[in-house]
Design a protein around this motif. Structure first.
Motif, short mmCIF file in Angstrom:
data_model
loop_
_atom_site.label_atom_id
_atom_site.label_comp_id
_atom_site.label_asym_id
_atom_site.label_seq_id
_atom_site.Cartn_x
_atom_site.Cartn_y
_atom_site.Cartn_z
N UNK A 291 35.99 29.85 21.51
CA UNK A 291 34.62 29.59 21.07
C UNK A 291 33.94 30.78 20.42
N UNK A 292 34.69 31.82 20.12
CA UNK A 292 34.04 33.08 19.73
C UNK A 292 33.47 33.09 18.32
N UNK A 293 33.98 32.24 17.45
CA UNK A 293 33.55 32.15 16.05
C UNK A 293 33.97 33.35 15.20
N UNK A 294 34.73 34.28 15.77
CA UNK A 294 35.14 35.49 15.04
C UNK A 294 36.64 35.65 15.18
N UNK A 295 37.37 35.65 14.08
CA UNK A 295 38.82 35.57 14.16
C UNK A 295 39.51 36.57 13.23
#
Lengths: 334, 334
Positions: A291-295
């Motif tokens: 769920x972090x939205x940063x990849x």
């Protein structure tokens, strides 16, 4: 929730593969309807404009999600379902995935591509248990490319070609990475022209990755190529193939990435956070939270004489972190 | 040189299509050799590094060009041949295409993609007469996409689907173009971090095209999406399909674009210069010269109630010109 048996997981995998094929056929038929007949144009006119011109949604989207959801709930009534379309109609974008068996689905990833009939669009189906994406199915019917994986069973292109494609041996990461790497990134929908906003931070990061060695005050990465496809799901699939070495992006939701992460991890790739830590050289490199939205994704890599594959991936992560800016994509309510 | 008859041109077209198929098969077989066996890795190690890390060339490149050249010279001994590989070994990059019948060939466009096995690579074959690209054949075997066209015979995907794909009617350009358009561009190989150099001018142009309406001192174009594929040839093919609305690029050589221009023009697209004139609103919009190295392509467009298709294309050209910078790509000796 107890663990799933091998047999249960294999059963779910076979079901997911067939579901991906059926949904891909629906998507292809919908695309074909739009070529060569006037009904197509009518449908195009009916696209609903959401938040801005970049964020369109089609009836196809909703029809395919309804089909997938119906299939899943009739076969596995106890499993949870999180879909892009049903989600976005809800009140918030809280993180809804629990440790229970959950399906996470994007019926049409690459919506802008689909609208323009650029082939980089796909159906994306993930099965998640204990917060781990265990099964991934990605069907890009206009490309004739079908990606699938199941934890412990390998990752495949078109069910027969194991990923990554080059594998005897799997090449290690380039010694001077990001130099020599194909870097995949996306401009996304956040186009606000605000100084130091996400758009400016992204483009500054792209510039650092692209510029000659020694340029950009030493940040120049001289990547081999910069690619933008307009589909986070296919970006991840191509990292799993080994076609892209590095993918860096912020702002994705879990349905954009769950299936791609499952496939990439099963193929031997690494996925961590896009945002650089305070000390890029020593910070631990943790697996990304869904769920972090940063990849930040790194392709599968084999060993060299001096490094394990994982070490070469982690070295690449640190070199990317040194060249990119923090992005601001929090969750509503987070 | 006199004109070619319809029969002669059709004969050349049939030959070019078969040649594109055969060369695509060679390319696909070479790619398959690199997956799943150790010989592949050996070949990868043997890539010759040319000017910099971004400019690699493979043996495959040379083998396929030799095959194509041999086929052409034995069938049409009077025709001239200009190929990327043989050209780049010459002393200069003068413009060599004369009004005589000439074949212009890139045996492997998207070399970086090919090396990394990202599917966006292709064989590109053009036949040019009286300085006009009359026949174009593009074979992207990893995508199962074969593009072909002949002046007066239409442009096709996989020989059966006429281009552009959406055609009854062909949509006009969006009223607020570049807003609503998919914008295709390339970072290219010129990565010098020089203030106001090509890299900086390109990225400033990309930013203007991408940023929100009202942003960038009024230059914000809020395009629907920004795409970078790493193949000028396929960029042009996707503009011909209608998948990309706008392609803007500098630095290409004639073998990068000749087949794509043939296909795009036959499909109804417009190709002019990338560099904005002094007065973007009134300058004449001329067809691009093949050797110019500066290209702005607009997809095929149909009429609306208030404009012809050509008027909507020209309106889009002017709006792009207002948002992009001049690029510095002259020819050696020009």
């Amino acid at each position: 929730m107890s663990d799933l048996s091998r047999e249960e997981l294999d059963d779910i995998y076979a079901f997911a593969v067939q579901l991906g094929k059926d949904a891909g056929t629906m998507l292809m038929e919908a695309a074909q309807l739009r070529t060569g007949d006037s009904r197509a144009i009518q449908e195009q006119k009916e696209h609903v404009q959401k938040e801005n011109a970049v964020d369109l949604v089609t009836e196809t989207d909703e029809n395919i999600e309804a089909f997938i959801k119906q299939q899943i709930t009739s076969r596995y009534p106890s499993h949870a379902f999180v879909g892009e379309e049903s989600y976005s109609k809800g009140a918030s974008r809280d993180y809804l995935i629990t440790p229970s068996p959950t399906w996470c689905v994007d019926p049409l990833d690459g919506t802008v591509n689909y609208i323009h009939l650029f082939p980089m669009f796909c159906v994306s189906i993930a099965f998640i248990h204990n917060n781990k994406p265990l099964i991934g199915v990605i069907n890009a019917p206009f490309l004739n490319q079908f990606f699938s994986s199941c934890a412990g069973r390998g990752a495949f292109l078109n069910e027969t070609q194991p990923l990554p494609l080059i594998r005897n041996p799997v090449p290690t990461m380039p010694g001077k990475a990001p130099s020599g790497c194909v870097f995949s990134c996306e401009w996304g929908k956040d186009r606000k022209d605000v100084p130091d906003g996400n758009l400016h931070r992204k483009v500054e990061s792209f510039m650092n990755m692209a510029a000659e060695i020694g340029g950009r005050n030493g940040r120049g990465g001289m990547v081999h190529g910069v690619r933008c496809l307009g589909s986070a799901t296919l970006d991840l699939a191509y990292v799993a193939m080994g076609s892209f070495d590095i993918w860096w992006e912020g702002g994705c939701w879990e349905w954009d990435v769950a299936a791609g992460i499952a496939i990439l991890q099963e193929a031997g790739g690494l996925v961590t956070t896009a945002n650089p830590p305070e000390d890029c050289d020593t910070a631990p490199i943790e697996d990304v939270r869904l769920g972090s939205r940063l990849y930040l994704a790194i392709r599968p890599a084999g060993p060299s004489a001096t490094e394990t594959g994982r070490q070469s991936q982690e070295r690449t992560v640190r070199e990317v972190w040194k060249r990119v800016r923090n992005l601001d994509y929090s969750r509503p309510g987070a």
